[in-house]
Write a protein that holds these residues in place. Sequence first.
Motif, PDB file in Angstrom:
ATOM      1  N   ARG A  89      -7.921   0.792  -4.756  1.00  0.00           N
ATOM      2  CA  ARG A  89      -6.593   0.810  -4.377  1.00  0.00           C
ATOM      3  C   ARG A  89      -6.374   1.385  -3.090  1.00  0.00           C
ATOM      4  N   SER A  90      -7.398   1.461  -2.477  1.00  0.00           N
ATOM      5  CA  SER A  90      -7.629   2.010  -0.949  1.00  0.00           C
ATOM      6  C   SER A  90      -7.863   1.066   0.020  1.00  0.00           C
ATOM      7  N   CYS A 127       1.086   1.236   4.570  1.00  0.00           N
ATOM      8  CA  CYS A 127      -0.041   1.972   3.770  1.00  0.00           C
ATOM      9  C   CYS A 127      -0.075   3.082   4.380  1.00  0.00           C
ATOM     10  N   THR A 164      -0.294  -0.192  -2.983  1.00  0.00           N
ATOM     11  CA  THR A 164       0.653  -0.208  -4.100  1.00  0.00           C
ATOM     12  C   THR A 164      -0.234  -1.149  -5.136  1.00  0.00           C
ATOM     13  N   ASN A 165       0.093  -0.801  -6.620  1.00  0.00           N
ATOM     14  CA  ASN A 165      -0.413  -1.388  -7.584  1.00  0.00           C
ATOM     15  C   ASN A 165      -0.128  -3.173  -7.592  1.00  0.00           C
ATOM     16  N   ARG A 222     -11.947  -2.444   1.944  1.00  0.00           N
ATOM     17  CA  ARG A 222     -10.906  -2.162   0.551  1.00  0.00           C
ATOM     18  C   ARG A 222     -11.853  -1.550  -0.266  1.00  0.00           C
TER      19      ARG A 222
END
Length: 194
Positions: A106-107, A60, A78-79, A103
């Motif tokens: 998406r981060s 990441c 990632t998705n 988390r």
Amino acid sequence: MADKTTLCNLALSALKTSERITSIASGTTVAEACALHWETIRDEVLSMYPWNFCTLYKACEKRDAVPLVSSACEHGLTNDVLRVVCVYGPDGLKMDAPGEWKRVGRSIFCDEQGPIVVKAICRVEDTTLWSPVFVGAFVARFASAIGPEIGKSKDAVTQYQLYEQKIATAKTLDSMEAAPPEVQPGEWEIAHMG
């Protein structure tokens, strides 16, 4: 392993119905129920357990955005990441101290500049990559979801119970495919064994 249509038909068979589909997009009531629940149930069952076939290590990279969480750095996911199991810092060591990472969407937020690596459960859309144990659990859970829509509520409850049993079995089988976790000696062992 089987394709979508075969997996849907396995779920229909588990519900003790003679109806079958030729395609998930065929437009029948049963096919529409299958299409409606496919992605949600797939992602749910994938997320429930760190299946060996969908547990991956992913790098990441740090995002340049202004961090929203204290002074933490933001690292993008990632998705296909459904669930983060653990995070490793740039030094390769597991970041497991309380509050060391978090988390958000998406981060991943942490104090490391990066790059960091996450061990994650990822979406696997190719059904030929699914393990046989996962297929069994998926079919049972999928049958429990579509059952009420096709008039098989009682059988759907039975399938959900079977799904729970299959998840328990998966935990046993998957744990046999890895080395035992390292056990750190406690104070008693150190005092008595040196």
